[in-house]
Structure formats: C-alpha cells, structure tokens
Enzyme design. Sequence first.
Site, PDB file in Angstrom:
ATOM      1  N   HIS C 123     -43.581  30.363   3.920  1.00 59.71           N
ATOM      2  CA  HIS C 123     -42.142  30.621   3.846  1.00 59.71           C
ATOM      3  C   HIS C 123     -41.752  30.608   2.368  1.00 59.71           C
ATOM      4  CE1 HIS C 123     -37.827  29.646   4.268  1.00 59.71           C
ATOM      5  NE2 HIS C 123     -37.912  30.063   5.516  1.00 59.71           N
ATOM      6  N   ASP C 200     -45.723  21.571   4.387  1.00 59.76           N
ATOM      7  CA  ASP C 200     -44.412  22.021   4.843  1.00 59.76           C
ATOM      8  C   ASP C 200     -44.372  21.866   6.364  1.00 59.76           C
ATOM      9  OD1 ASP C 200     -42.290  23.448   5.835  1.00 59.76           O
ATOM     10  OD2 ASP C 200     -42.687  25.278   4.700  1.00 59.76           O
ATOM     11  N   GLN C 203     -41.861  23.657  10.640  1.00 59.00           N
ATOM     12  CA  GLN C 203     -42.089  24.215  11.982  1.00 59.00           C
ATOM     13  C   GLN C 203     -43.017  23.360  12.834  1.00 59.00           C
ATOM     14  OE1 GLN C 203     -40.328  26.507  13.190  1.00 59.00           O
ATOM     15  NE2 GLN C 203     -39.469  27.523  11.387  1.00 59.00           N
ATOM     16  N   LYS C 226     -33.809  21.775  12.537  1.00 58.85           N
ATOM     17  CA  LYS C 226     -34.724  22.494  13.434  1.00 58.85           C
ATOM     18  C   LYS C 226     -35.231  21.588  14.551  1.00 58.85           C
ATOM     19  CE  LYS C 226     -36.482  25.420   9.684  1.00 58.85           C
ATOM     20  NZ  LYS C 226     -35.849  26.743   9.791  1.00 58.85           N
ATOM     21  N   CYS C 366     -38.118  35.320   5.791  1.00 57.24           N
ATOM     22  CA  CYS C 366     -38.335  34.584   4.533  1.00 57.24           C
ATOM     23  C   CYS C 366     -39.816  34.482   4.219  1.00 57.24           C
ATOM     24  CB  CYS C 366     -37.724  33.199   4.576  1.00 57.24           C
ATOM     25  SG  CYS C 366     -35.939  33.222   4.628  1.00 57.24           S
TER      26      CYS C 366
HETATM   27  C1  LIG Z   1     -42.109  27.095   7.509  1.00 60.11           C
HETATM   28  C2  LIG Z   1     -40.755  26.863   6.933  1.00 60.11           C
HETATM   29  N1  LIG Z   1     -40.639  26.259   5.739  1.00 60.11           N
HETATM   30  C3  LIG Z   1     -39.431  26.001   5.181  1.00 60.11           C
HETATM   31  C4  LIG Z   1     -38.261  26.361   5.812  1.00 60.11           C
HETATM   32  C5  LIG Z   1     -36.962  26.080   5.128  1.00 60.11           C
HETATM   33  O1  LIG Z   1     -36.249  25.090   5.806  1.00 60.11           O
HETATM   34  P1  LIG Z   1     -34.723  24.813   5.432  1.00 60.11           P
HETATM   35  O2  LIG Z   1     -34.013  26.126   5.486  1.00 60.11           O
HETATM   36  O3  LIG Z   1     -34.260  23.874   6.471  1.00 60.11           O
HETATM   37  O4  LIG Z   1     -34.695  24.223   4.060  1.00 60.11           O
HETATM   38  C6  LIG Z   1     -38.336  26.985   7.071  1.00 60.11           C
HETATM   39  C7  LIG Z   1     -37.145  27.351   7.842  1.00 60.11           C
HETATM   40  O5  LIG Z   1     -36.428  28.282   7.596  1.00 60.11           O
HETATM   41  C8  LIG Z   1     -39.609  27.243   7.632  1.00 60.11           C
HETATM   42  O6  LIG Z   1     -39.718  27.850   8.805  1.00 60.11           O
END
Ligand SMILES: Cc1ncc(COP(=O)(O)O)c(C=O)c1O
Lengths: 148, 148, 412, 412
Positions: C123, C200, C203, C226, C366
């Site tokens: 991401h 990270d 998910q 989430k 993203c």
């Molecule tokens: C794998 C992953 N990393 C990071 C993020 C970023 O999370 P957040 O938008 O809550 O900061 C997301 C979600 O959009 C994600 O799916």
Amino acid sequence: MTLSKLNNLYRQVILDHAAHPRHYGTLKDSKEQLELHNPTCGDILKLEVILKDNWIDEIAFSGSGCTISQASASIMTVEVLHKTPVQVEKMVTAFSELVTGEKTTGVQELLGDAMIFEGIAQFPARIKCATLAWKAIYQILQKAGRLE
Amino acid sequence: MTLSKLNNLYRQVILDHAAHPRHYGTLKDSKEQLELHNPTCGDILKLEVILKDNWIDEIAFSGSGCTISQASASIMTVEVLHKTPVQVEKMVTAFSELVTGEKTTGVQELLGDAMIFEGIAQFPARIKCATLAWKAIYQILQKAGRLE
Amino acid sequence: MDKKMNDYVQDFPILRQKVNDEQLVYLDNAATSQKPRPVIDAVANYYYHDNANVHRGVHTLAERATESFEKVRTKVKNFINASSEREIVYTKGTTEGLNWIARSYGSTHLKQGDEIVITYMEHHSNLVPWQQLAHETGAQLKYIQLLSDGRLDMGSAEKLITDKTAIVAVAHASNVLGVVNPITEIANLAHKHGAVLVVDGAQSAPHMKIDVQQLGADFFVFSGHKMLAPTGIGILWAKSIFLAEMPPLEFGGEMINSVELQQTTFKEFPWKFEGGTQNIAGVIGLGAAIDYLSAIGMEKIELYERSLVENLLPELLKIEGLKVYGPLDPVQHSGIISFNLGQLHPHDVATALDMQGVAVRAGHHCAQPLMEYLGVSAMVRASFYFYNTSEDVQQLVKAIKATKEFFKNDTV
Amino acid sequence: MDKKMNDYVQDFPILRQKVNDEQLVYLDNAATSQKPRPVIDAVANYYYHDNANVHRGVHTLAERATESFEKVRTKVKNFINASSEREIVYTKGTTEGLNWIARSYGSTHLKQGDEIVITYMEHHSNLVPWQQLAHETGAQLKYIQLLSDGRLDMGSAEKLITDKTAIVAVAHASNVLGVVNPITEIANLAHKHGAVLVVDGAQSAPHMKIDVQQLGADFFVFSGHKMLAPTGIGILWAKSIFLAEMPPLEFGGEMINSVELQQTTFKEFPWKFEGGTQNIAGVIGLGAAIDYLSAIGMEKIELYERSLVENLLPELLKIEGLKVYGPLDPVQHSGIISFNLGQLHPHDVATALDMQGVAVRAGHHCAQPLMEYLGVSAMVRASFYFYNTSEDVQQLVKAIKATKEFFKNDTV
Ligand SMILES: Cc1ncc(COP(=O)(O)O)c(C=O)c1O
Ligand SMILES: Cc1ncc(COP(=O)(O)O)c(C=O)c1O
C-alpha cells in the site's frame, strides 16, 4: 432486473462513443498538449489540439479510463472542434453546471451531444469521470494563453 | 460542611509532617543523591542518603510539592532511616500495594507511620504524590548498586 | 457456525438500509469497517459520563478518563500479545505509524548505501514513507517480486535481503491480492542480516489472531477504523528497545517532562510520542472494539471469512471473462477478492454493483506500483468482514452477472 | 441573557451528575470542553447511516461520507472567515498543527542566524516545536516579556521583532493568564519585518468570533475538542501561498497523485497534508459543533463568559490570601482564572474542590517557562464555558472558602 436505472447513466450514445471513440489517437504536427490524471481511479487522459487563427483546428485524445470518461472525451472533442476558445470556455462552464445539476436548461444548443450527461447528476461519484476531458480542454487553452 | 471526607486524606499526622517536615534540607558529606520530578504537577523532590556498611545512615530531602508529597517524603525518611536496602525494598513494595489498595493488612509493622496513607486509595489522582518519595529511595539504592 | 455468526449483523444498524432501492451489501471492509452498537455506545457514553482531558487533572472526571484511556493499552497489549503496555503507542492510524517509524527510527539509523526492502504489493502508506526516507538518507529502495498467483516470491526475498539491508517493510496481508505473507520467515531472513522488520498490519489485525512475538516483527502497525473502532485511532507497536531510543516527533502537551527556555526533556515511551491531546474517545472506542472482537474470537473470524471465500471464489471463476487476481485456491485467499470483468472499466462495474446495493471499491487501491507490476490500471475489490453473510455472497455474484448482461453488447 | 444561556446546559447530560455526592461543576474547559447531545448524535448517526472511507469509493456510502467530510471544510472556512475551503487542513489538534508548521514551513525557510520570537506565556505546544526547530536550523528562540498584570509587553515585542525575525508565534488567548493578545498589532510588527505570524488559537476559537483575515495572521491553528467537537480533530489554517509551497509530512493514502517505484507526486493542498484515513467522524462532529456554536453566536458566548467573570473576580479578590494571576479588571479577563490560595499547594486545593464537586485543574498547565517567569511552581485554574452558570460561580467561591477553612491551621 434492477439495472434499469443504469440506463440513465449509460445511455446508448455514451456506450457507443465509449466503444467507438471519435478523435482517438495522436496528432502529427506541432500542437498544444496536456496529460491529466484522475488520482482516485488511475485514469489517464492525454489531449492534443492544434489551434489555428482563433479556433480549434484539430483535436485528439488518448489514454485509458472508464466508459463515462472515454465517452465524455469523445463527445467533447466532437463538440469543441472548430469552436473558438471563448466559446469553449462557455461550454466548459455550462457542462460543469449541467452535470452537477446546477443549471440544466437553455444549454442544449451550446453543449450539443454533451447534453447526454445530464443524468449523471444522480451519480455524484462519477461526475469527475465526465468532467475530466472538459477540464483538460480548459487547461490546454489556458496554458496556450488563449483565455483571458 | 462537605469536606469531612477530606479528613480521610489529610489526617492530622499528614498535615503535621507537611507543616514540619523531618529531615528537610541537605547533607554535608559525600552521599548518594537523586532528583525526581512529577511532570504532571511540577513537583520536585531531591533526596540524599549516606549509606554506611549495610544501612541508611543519614537521609535528607528537599524540593517543593503538595501536602501529600511533602508529608510522604517526611514520613518515608523517618521510616527508612537505619534500615538495610533489602528492608527498604520490601517497604517500597508494601507501600505501593497499600496506596493502591491491593494489600492493606499485615504491613503495619513494616511501614510504621507510613500506614497513614492507607486512605489515599480513594483519591486515585493523588497516589502519585504519595509514592514519589518512595520511588526516589528505591531508585537511589538501585543506582548505588545496593539492590539485586 | 454461519448461523451463529449471522447474529452479529444485528449489532450493525447501518447494514439494515436500502441503497438505490436494494438491500445494502457492504463489501468495502478493507477500506473501513462498520461499527457495532457497543462501540458507538462506548464513545457516546464516554462523552455522556466521563469526558475530560487525560493525565492532567486531579479531579474525578479527569481521573476516570485517564484510567479508561490507559486501560485500553492493556487491551491492545493482550490483543497482539505485546510484552508490555508501554510498547503500545497511540497514533492516528497505520499511515501515521509507518511515517513515524520511517522518520524517527529510519532517519536516525540509515545512511548512504543502506538498503530498504519492501514488496511490489505494498500500500502507498508502506511505500512512499520509505521512498522519502531513501531520498533523504541516500539509501536504496528495493522491491521483492511476486509469484504469478500474487504470493511473495521468497526466492526474490532471499536475494534482495542482504547485509546491506537496514529495514524490511512488508504488509502482513495484502489489501488487493488477498494473500497473507509469511512474516516469520521474512523476520528470520531480516534478522539474519541484521535488519529490522516493519509489519503493516492494517489488513491482518482486523481478521486474524496477531501475536507480534511469534511473528518475530520488530514493529507492527494497524488502524482502528478497519476493525470496528472509530476513525482517527491506530496503534504503533514496537519492541521496547526501539521505542526507547527513538526520538519523539510531535512536541507539546503531555509528552513533556520539563521545559526550560532553550531545552526540553521528554517523558518515557510510549508517552513521549503522544504529543498534544490524544483522540481519547477514539481510544475508548478501540477498547470496545477489541472487547467485541475478542468475545467472538479472532480464530473464529478468520475461519468464517474463509468459509465465505470458499463459497464465493468458485462462483466467480465460473463467470466467463472474469479474472480474479491473487491465489485461486480459497484456502490461501483472505476475505479480499480483486477482479476485473472483461474489458469493462472497474468504475463502471462498481457503479453497476452500487445500483444493485452492493458496495465495492474500484481503482488502484493505493497500490499503483502493484497495478503497474500486474499490467492493469485498476481493479474491482470486494472485501468481507465477519458480519457479511452467505446471502451477501449470493447477491454479489448475482449482481456481477447482471452487470455483465447489461454491458454485454459493449466491452465485455 | 443568563436565563436564555442556561437553557444550553440541558444539551450536556454529563453536567447533570454528582461527583463525590455533590453536583458537578465543570470548570476545566480550557483542558477540554464537554460535548452537547447534537454533536454526540452527529457522530453516532454518521456511524449508523453513512460510514465509509472518503475520496476513494464510487459506492453510495462512500459518496455520502465524502460529501459530508468536505462540507465541513466550508463550515470551518466560514467559522474563521478564511478565503477558501482549500486553506482548511484537518489535523489531530493544535499541537499537531503547530508541529507541522514548524517542520514543514519552518525547516524549509529558516537558516542559521534567523530568529523565532514567541512569548513567555506560550503553551508547551507553541514553544517546544520552535525550540526544536531552532536547534535544528541554528535559529535563535526569543521570548517577549509580560507586563506585571500578565499582558504582553508590546515594548518588548517591538524590541525583539526585527529584520532577523523569520517567525513570530503567539497564543491568541493565554491558557493560564486569561489575557487575549493584540494579534493585529503583532501581525503588523511581524509583517513590517518580513516575518510570518503563527497564531495558536486553541483558547480563542472556542470563545470568540475569529476572523483570520482581520487578525492578519499567516497561520492559525486550533483544536476541536476545546469547542464541543470530538477528540482527535483540529484545524490548521494558512494562507494559500504558504500551503502551496509547504511539503507534506505524512505520506500514503489519499494524499497522493501518482506513485512510481522510486518517486511520487502529491495532490494539491489541503489534501496533500492529509495522509492516511482521516478522523472522518471527528470531522463530522466538528461540523456539528460549529453549527451549534454558530446558532448561539460567538459574540454572545464571549459576552456571556465575561459576565460570569464579572461576577467571579470581585468575589475571589475578597478572599484573603488568594492571589489571582493575570489582569484584575474583569473586562480584560477571558473565562480563564488562575490563582493560588496562600501557601496551599494547588494540588491540595484541587482535591479539596473536587470533594465539593468542583472540577478545576492544578499544575503548570503545560506552561513551565511561564511558571518560572512568575516565580511559582503551579497554580489552580478555573476555566469557564458558555454552559456554566452563575450558580457554578457561587459554588466555586463557596468551595474555595471552605477549603481555606479546612486547611486554616496549616499553611494558609
Ligand atoms: C495494507 C494497508 N496499509 C496501510 C493502509 C493505510 O491505513 P490508514 O488509511 O488507516 O492509515 C491501508 C488501508 O487503507 C492498507 O490496506
Ligand atoms: C494555548 C494552548 N495551545 C495549545 C494547546 C494544545 O492543544 P491540543 O492538546 O489540543 O493539541 C492548548 C491546550 O492544551 C492550549 O491551551
């Protein structure tokens, strides 16, 4: 089936332009050009025009995008060809007001086939798709110094 | 008046120690020393001890703080004087359990006058004030390498 | 089990609505989850009874608020099996957590010539901070390849992770491909070469039991929103040894020990990272979310979501022209399914599904480098959570088929 | 007017509780305000009906959420009279906003020998970021003196603000002294010397009409949680010209335009600053808070709070041994009153007041340099909001007198 409402968005004209876009490709000679991204969906639109005297003499677009953005680009190229920058500027404003539902009457003549996007006001998430090409023609004229 | 509950916190012994703190000041000779802050309230406690053989031979504190922290420091100095590091460590633990209400029985002999802080468990915001001095004596012994 | 799980739907009033005259089927859980009544109530009750600023006051409300606020650290600690609540740092979300690691740990540990290794499936939030760090420090950013079914190519990982590697940063679960990465293996690789591993967990934390110690991670970050919690709250977990040495990044408020005119000392971790008034109600809500998830059981959630995928995948694969990205074996596939329908643009598909009540995402998710890597510009993504039902699966399949039918003369 | 204002209390159920068997009198509003039912409901309703991630989805909920989220920018714009909603950046709160300015604007504009001018009355959040920036860039940090009644010494300001000054950072209203600073005058001084003016509006935005253009500020930051909104949301306003050139600080998520393997381009401001999923429900709540405050009228709130102070100050000054900090003229005094009671430690006073239901703060109020400057280690602070009543004022006065009585044989 429940998709009858979709017909308000995907009118036959739109589907037709998306499948057989007009002025798709690139221009050979010296030209104004611009590339726009729609960051939300990754769509890319490249627009090229040749300005002669005070009108748009040739136009072409390429790139990838959804049905709405491709059809809108195709229709836009048809409608602005041979128009003056001042006319195009009026069209851009009218189109923007049309798709947000702000002003939907009295613009038939100005917008021509682009009127087909009137129904998109009901699909707010897709308005950006329809306006991308119009944003591009506006910016290209602005960059070229053809708008006050 | 509605302040009768305050008597549970501000017992006479506490008010007396706060007004007339024992061992308040500084020591002359070579000594172990430590300064602790309570960042929430800006209180400062300086503690000094002279360790002889295996006991606390002299002790003094200075700094500024609320009634509770001053009284607790004063009573602490009285109670730990001439005790061994190992005994003091037990007292620190017992005091901590006393003021959080975890264990309030069977520690009378160990803690002496410091038992007076039993009532503070009802005033959770003030527990840190009472434990500051005990934290200081523990850290000073630890720094001096007198605890395992 | 399906039966029992279905009961949870009742706690999510938002799901009981019609969208475009059709029953809402919410399949955009990877973007954000819905919130059950107990979480919404916990936040409201906090404001109705206990609201005050934390750490600062001696009055009763302040004491109550502080206690609730700090108690959630213990809940989070247990939720991910950290060794101490002091390893739990409150953040705005995964993105902030990753940026803080890059800026605070990264800037103080990397030098010219060091390497940062990530993967093609990251991401942007686990990619751009490292790119920036590389630009600033002169480090190199490298990408681990993927196998043709979207899983990580561990051969590539072994080649890229070397003694030059300072940081490895990997998603625990992909937000596009529905794969779960072998974190323990990657941790071993990283540690063998003296690198630290940043995971990270955006998910994974919502969908499976997390044990940071067993994973062997050095840093683990995730978002509350989430996993049933309010927006604006996330967790940065790191081993104490790293938190101790990392400089704070946001100065002011309760993170301070003492301030003089020209210098300042900071509190101990985790508090030194928590500058300014925190999202206190968000923390309370996160506590309620963890209670809710734990009462169900994370293992049960994982199994249940797999059962939905076992229903769905074969149905999808039967639709001609539909291409699923990621593993085609349901057992290897998390509750995230990305696909494309012939030449139809994902946005058109998503709009058509929305007209049938089905909320999915369309776009690059993203993850532009991943799209590039796979040679597509966008995908449709359906992502499930435990409150989705097998009826939801059916409605999705039906809606996809109707969409294909609608566009049949055109680009499908 | 008092009568009409008292009606608002009904919207704050938290105030209808007993604390230590006494009716709660909440006078810690400078730390955080309470939340009215319409704000709590707005957040709950968002989760019950519209919750989705913003900017990303084409489905109906995502569209609704995005629209609500962006609409609040317009509300904020009107609330502070910004010239465009694009000047409104969402943050976690004042502290984050100030840190972002120091890091993004400060780091790219300051050099060795430049000067940053602040005042002795600054909250740590408007002090430590500048201290850090000074350390990093080699700039000098200077402090404007105060007059004996706590107001800013404009003579000192004129001496300190020179052509060397790059940044002036000042609180609009003090969180300790109850003074409101002459921002327009300071803005003129700063601009005359080519410096920019950063205004910490944490204690002003909740209590008076803000017009950033009239103030002449270049940056203005404040927190939602001190003005009825949820925790975890704040606003950074800056003139477009500054936002345009400031680099973003948190990378990932929706702040991105396009990502390639080794480089990235960002969206336009304000979005380029908003990395990761934002506190969406917090934003919705802030919108509801602004609606609530605007319905009352900020001028009315300011006048009403002054009327409370006009009641209180003379009563306090009659108590022997009680020392009030800041101006003694009620007309010059905001709804924040800091005091000490003889030699009694503020913590003892605060505990005694709490036993009588009165919630106040005791300590250094995140303003250690100010305490040092005034030669005290701590103070008691009572801070009012529009939902406080004249009965609250009476209960405070009575409780202070009883406290004095209780400790009379000791240190008072
Ligand atoms: C794998 C992953 N990393 C990071 C993020 C970023 O999370 P957040 O938008 O809550 O900061 C997301 C979600 O959009 C994600 O799916
Ligand atoms: C004057 C002033 N500035 C800054 C802050 C910091 O605000 P926050 O904690 O919401 O970031 C506060 C509040 O504590 C304040 O009173």
